[in-house]
Design a protein around this motif. Structure first.
Motif, PDB file in Angstrom:
ATOM      1  N   PHE A 272       0.838  -1.204   0.000  1.00 59.07           N
ATOM      2  CA  PHE A 272       0.000   0.000   0.000  1.00 59.07           C
ATOM      3  C   PHE A 272       0.877   1.260   0.000  1.00 59.07           C
ATOM      4  O   PHE A 272       0.637   2.191  -0.773  1.00 59.07           O
ATOM      5  CB  PHE A 272      -0.938   0.010   1.220  1.00 59.07           C
TER       6      PHE A 272
ATOM      7  N   GLY B 287       1.288  11.619   6.484  1.00 65.04           N
ATOM      8  CA  GLY B 287       2.204  11.776   5.339  1.00 65.04           C
ATOM      9  C   GLY B 287       2.820  10.486   4.845  1.00 65.04           C
ATOM     10  O   GLY B 287       3.753  10.528   4.037  1.00 65.04           O
TER      11      GLY B 287
ATOM     12  N   HIS C 192       1.717  10.071  15.145  1.00 65.21           N
ATOM     13  CA  HIS C 192       0.577  10.896  15.577  1.00 65.21           C
ATOM     14  C   HIS C 192      -0.702  10.360  14.947  1.00 65.21           C
ATOM     15  O   HIS C 192      -0.755  10.112  13.735  1.00 65.21           O
ATOM     16  CB  HIS C 192       0.793  12.362  15.161  1.00 65.21           C
TER      17      HIS C 192
ATOM     18  N   PHE D 229      -6.804  11.724  14.816  1.00 65.04           N
ATOM     19  CA  PHE D 229      -8.070  11.865  15.549  1.00 65.04           C
ATOM     20  C   PHE D 229      -7.833  12.355  16.979  1.00 65.04           C
ATOM     21  O   PHE D 229      -8.752  12.407  17.790  1.00 65.04           O
ATOM     22  CB  PHE D 229      -8.855  10.547  15.540  1.00 65.04           C
TER      23      PHE D 229
ATOM     24  N   ARG E 127      -2.321  15.180   2.215  1.00 65.58           N
ATOM     25  CA  ARG E 127      -2.539  14.704   0.847  1.00 65.58           C
ATOM     26  C   ARG E 127      -3.273  13.370   0.879  1.00 65.58           C
ATOM     27  O   ARG E 127      -2.854  12.427   1.554  1.00 65.58           O
ATOM     28  CB  ARG E 127      -1.210  14.537   0.108  1.00 65.58           C
TER      29      ARG E 127
ATOM     30  N   ILE F 274      -5.910  12.409   2.314  1.00 70.34           N
ATOM     31  CA  ILE F 274      -6.391  11.966   3.621  1.00 70.34           C
ATOM     32  C   ILE F 274      -7.914  12.110   3.682  1.00 70.34           C
ATOM     33  O   ILE F 274      -8.633  11.148   3.993  1.00 70.34           O
ATOM     34  CB  ILE F 274      -5.751  12.802   4.755  1.00 70.34           C
TER      35      ILE F 274
ATOM     36  N   ASN G 210     -10.301   9.589   2.289  1.00 69.12           N
ATOM     37  CA  ASN G 210     -10.424   8.288   2.975  1.00 69.12           C
ATOM     38  C   ASN G 210     -11.488   8.323   4.064  1.00 69.12           C
ATOM     39  O   ASN G 210     -11.668   7.327   4.780  1.00 69.12           O
ATOM     40  CB  ASN G 210      -9.112   7.900   3.671  1.00 69.12           C
TER      41      ASN G 210
HETATM   42  C1  SAM Z   1      -4.071   7.456   1.265  1.00 71.92           C
HETATM   43  S1  SAM Z   1      -2.703   7.424   2.353  1.00 71.92           S
HETATM   44  C2  SAM Z   1      -1.906   8.950   1.945  1.00 71.92           C
HETATM   45  C3  SAM Z   1      -0.486   8.994   2.392  1.00 71.92           C
HETATM   46  C4  SAM Z   1       0.262  10.270   2.001  1.00 71.92           C
HETATM   47  N1  SAM Z   1      -0.371  11.469   2.512  1.00 71.92           N
HETATM   48  C5  SAM Z   1       0.417  10.348   0.489  1.00 71.92           C
HETATM   49  O1  SAM Z   1      -0.213  11.209  -0.136  1.00 71.92           O
HETATM   50  O2  SAM Z   1       1.148   9.523  -0.077  1.00 71.92           O
HETATM   51  C6  SAM Z   1      -3.435   7.779   3.931  1.00 71.92           C
HETATM   52  C7  SAM Z   1      -2.443   7.793   5.074  1.00 71.92           C
HETATM   53  O3  SAM Z   1      -3.160   8.101   6.287  1.00 71.92           O
HETATM   54  C8  SAM Z   1      -2.565   7.366   7.322  1.00 71.92           C
HETATM   55  N2  SAM Z   1      -3.521   7.262   8.438  1.00 71.92           N
HETATM   56  C9  SAM Z   1      -4.653   6.524   8.504  1.00 71.92           C
HETATM   57  N3  SAM Z   1      -5.260   6.721   9.694  1.00 71.92           N
HETATM   58  C10 SAM Z   1      -4.492   7.600  10.388  1.00 71.92           C
HETATM   59  C11 SAM Z   1      -4.615   8.210  11.669  1.00 71.92           C
HETATM   60  N4  SAM Z   1      -5.664   7.927  12.467  1.00 71.92           N
HETATM   61  N5  SAM Z   1      -3.670   9.091  12.048  1.00 71.92           N
HETATM   62  C12 SAM Z   1      -2.604   9.365  11.223  1.00 71.92           C
HETATM   63  N6  SAM Z   1      -2.431   8.825   9.996  1.00 71.92           N
HETATM   64  C13 SAM Z   1      -3.368   7.948   9.591  1.00 71.92           C
HETATM   65  C14 SAM Z   1      -2.253   6.033   6.670  1.00 71.92           C
HETATM   66  O4  SAM Z   1      -1.299   5.301   7.419  1.00 71.92           O
HETATM   67  C15 SAM Z   1      -1.756   6.479   5.306  1.00 71.92           C
HETATM   68  O5  SAM Z   1      -0.353   6.671   5.306  1.00 71.92           O
END
Ligand code: SAM
Length: 386
Positions: free
Chosen positions: A190, A229, A274, A277, A291, A293, A296
Motif C-alpha cells: 500500500f 504523510g 501521531h 483523531f 494529501r 487523507i 479516505n
Molecule cells: C491514502 S494514504 C496517503 C499517504 C500520504 N499522505 C500520500 O499522499 O502519499 C493515507 C495515510 O493516512 C494514514 N492514516 C490513517 N489513519 C491515520 C490516523 N488515524 N492518524 C494518522 N495517519 C493515519 C495512513 O497510514 C496512510 O499513510
C-alpha cells in the motif's frame, strides 16, 4: 487496408507525442470509444466478463517475475529459458504466457519467443508492481463484494465507519488501516502504491509558491507538517524543491507507518507518530499539509481531523488539502474509479468544489483559494485558514 491502419496508427502516435497532457488523454478515451463502437454484443460480453481474469493473470506474472525477466533480458527470451527461470510447469506456463500475450501484457515476436511490450515496461517499476499487488489482493475482492453490500443496505450511500464493503470482503471488524497494521506485506505494498499513484505527474510544489508565502519564517518554528504523510515522500520533495527554506518539517503518521522510515533518517525531516483523531501536538505551523487523507473519510470524520488541526493553528497558519476536486459533470474514469475505491474501502468519497467548500465551512475554516495543478486527475490544493 493495412496501409489505412498504418496511417491511422502514425497519426495517433503523433497526437500522443504532444506536450498537451489533456489532448493525450482525450486521444486515449477517443480510441477506447472507437474500439467499443466496433464491437459486436458478444465481443463486448467477452471483454467485460474476463476483466477479473486480467487482474489474476497480472498477479501470476508478478509472482513468477515474468515481466521483470522480459524487461531485463537483452534479447527476446525463449520459452525454455522462461520455464527454467520460473520453475513453472511448461504446459501451464505456456497457457499463462499465451493469455498475457493475447492481451498485449507481453509480446510474442515468434513461436516460443517472448519479449517485453510497452505494457510490460510500464508495469516493471517496483512501486507500480506494489500497486498492482495491493489491487489484486485487497481492492479487487473488495470491489466484488460491493453489489451484495449495496443490495443488503437497500442502495443507501454508506456513511458508517464500521461496516464497509472491505469489512464484508475480508470478514473483519477492523478498519483497513488497523487490518494493514496486522498484515505488513500488504501494508508495504500500500505504501509503495501511494508513491506510484502520482508518479507521472509533477507534484503540487511545482505550482504553489510556498517559498514566497513563508519568507522570513523563523528557523525554530514548524514550517510544514505532513499530517498522515505516509513514508514521507512529500516532506522529502519539499526539502528537495526548496533546500533553503527555514523552519521545521515534520512527518506524521501512525506508529506502524513511521517506524519503517525512522531508520532511514529522512534528511531535514522530523518523524513523529501521531493519530490525527487526537489533538495536533505541533502548534502554530505555517502549513498543515494533508494529501489524500480527506478522501479516505466520511464528512463527520474529516471534520474531526480538521478541528484537531484548527485548534493548533494560529493566524498565520494554513491547512493545505491536496486532493481531487471533482468536476460537476463528465467526470473522467480515473476519478470515478478512485471515488468508488474510497467507497469500498472506507465508505468515503471524492468531492466536488461545492462539497469541499461546505465541508470546510462546517469545520469552521475559510477557503483561501483552490489551485488545480493537474487537469488530467483534477489534483488540486485547497488552502484554508482559521
Ligand atoms: C491514502 S494514504 C496517503 C499517504 C500520504 N499522505 C500520500 O499522499 O502519499 C493515507 C495515510 O493516512 C494514514 N492514516 C490513517 N489513519 C491515520 C490516523 N488515524 N492518524 C494518522 N495517519 C493515519 C495512513 O497510514 C496512510 O499513510
Amino acid at each position: 487496408m493495412d496501409a489505412a491502419l498504418n496511417t491511422i496508427t502514425e497519426e495517433v502516435h503523433k497526437l500522443a507525442k504532444t506536450d498537451d497532457e489533456f489532448l493525450r488523454r482525450r486521444t486515449i478515451d477517443k480510441l477506447r470509444d472507437l474500439q467499443y463502437a466496433l464491437e459486436t454484443p458478444e465481443e463486448t460480453m467477452q471483454r467485460l466478463i474476463y476483466l477479473g481474469l486480467t487482474t489474476a493473470s497480472v498477479r501470476i506474472g508478478l509472482d513468477l517475475n515474468i515481466f521483470n525477466k522480459l524487461v531485463d533480458s537483452e534479447h527476446p527470451m525463449k520459452f525454455d529459458e522462461l520455464c527454467d527461470a520460473t520453475g513453472a510447469d511448461p504446459i501451464l506456463l505456456g497457457r499463462i504466457l499465451r493469455h498475457q500475450s493475447s492481451l498485449g501484457m507481453i509480446d510474442e515476436p515468434a513461436q516460443d519467443t517472448f519479449t517485453a511490450s510497452q505494457t510490460t515496461r510500464n508495469i516493471s517499476h517496483p512501486d507500480i508492481q506494489a500497486g498492482l499487488k495491493f489491487c489484486a489482493d485487497i481492492l479487487t475482492p473488495t470491489f466484488l463484494s460491493l453489489p451484495a453490500f449495496l443490495s443488503t443496505h437497500s442502495y443507501q450511500n454508506p456513511t458508517s465507519t464500521d461496516s464497509t464493503p472491505f469489512n464484508t470482503a475480508f470478514s473483519t471488524p477492523l478498519s483497513l488501516w488497523s487490518w494493514l497494521a496486522e498484515h505488513p506485506s500488504h501494508r508495504a505494498n500500500f505504501n509503495r502504491f501511494m508513491y506510484a499513484q502520482r508518479s507521472s505527474v509533477k507534484d503540487c510544489f511545482s505550482y504553489l509558491p510556498l517559498d514566497k508565502e513563508s519568507e522570513g519564517w523563523p528557523a525554530e518554528k514548524p514550517l510544514f507538517v505532513d499530517v498522515g504523510g505516509g513514508t514521507g515522500q512529500q516532506c522529502v520533495a519539499l526539502r528537495e524543491k526548496w533546500p533553503e527554506l527555514k523552519g521545521r518539517v515534520v512527518l506524521q503518521d501512525l506508529e506502524e507507518v513511521v517506524e519503517s522510515v525512522r531508520g532511514e533518517g529522512l534528511e531535514g525531516v522530523e518523524i513523529m507518530a501521531h493519530d490525527f483523531f487526537t489533538a495536533q501536538p505541533v502548534k502554530g505551523a505555517k502549513f498543515y499539509y494533508l494529501r489524500a487523507i480527506m478522501h479516505n473519510h466520511t464528512d463527520e470524520k474529516c471534520i474531526e481531523i480538521l478541528k484537531n488541526i484548527k485548534d493548533a493553528m494560529d493566524e498565520e497558519s494554513e491547512i493545505l488539502l491536496d486532493e481531487i476536486v471533482m468536476p460537476d459533470t463528465k467526470v473522467e474514469w480515473f476519478v470515478t474509479q478512485t471515488d468508488l475505491a474510497m467507497l469500498v474501502q472506507f465508505n468515503a468519497t471524492e468531492r466536488t468544489e461545492g462539497q469541499w467548500r461546505s465541508l470546510l465551512e462546517r469545520a469552521g475554516l475559510k477557503v483561501k483559494g483552490i489551485t488545480t495543478y493537474t487537469h488530467a486527475f483534477r489534483l488540486s490544493v485547497i488552502a484554508a485558514t482559521k
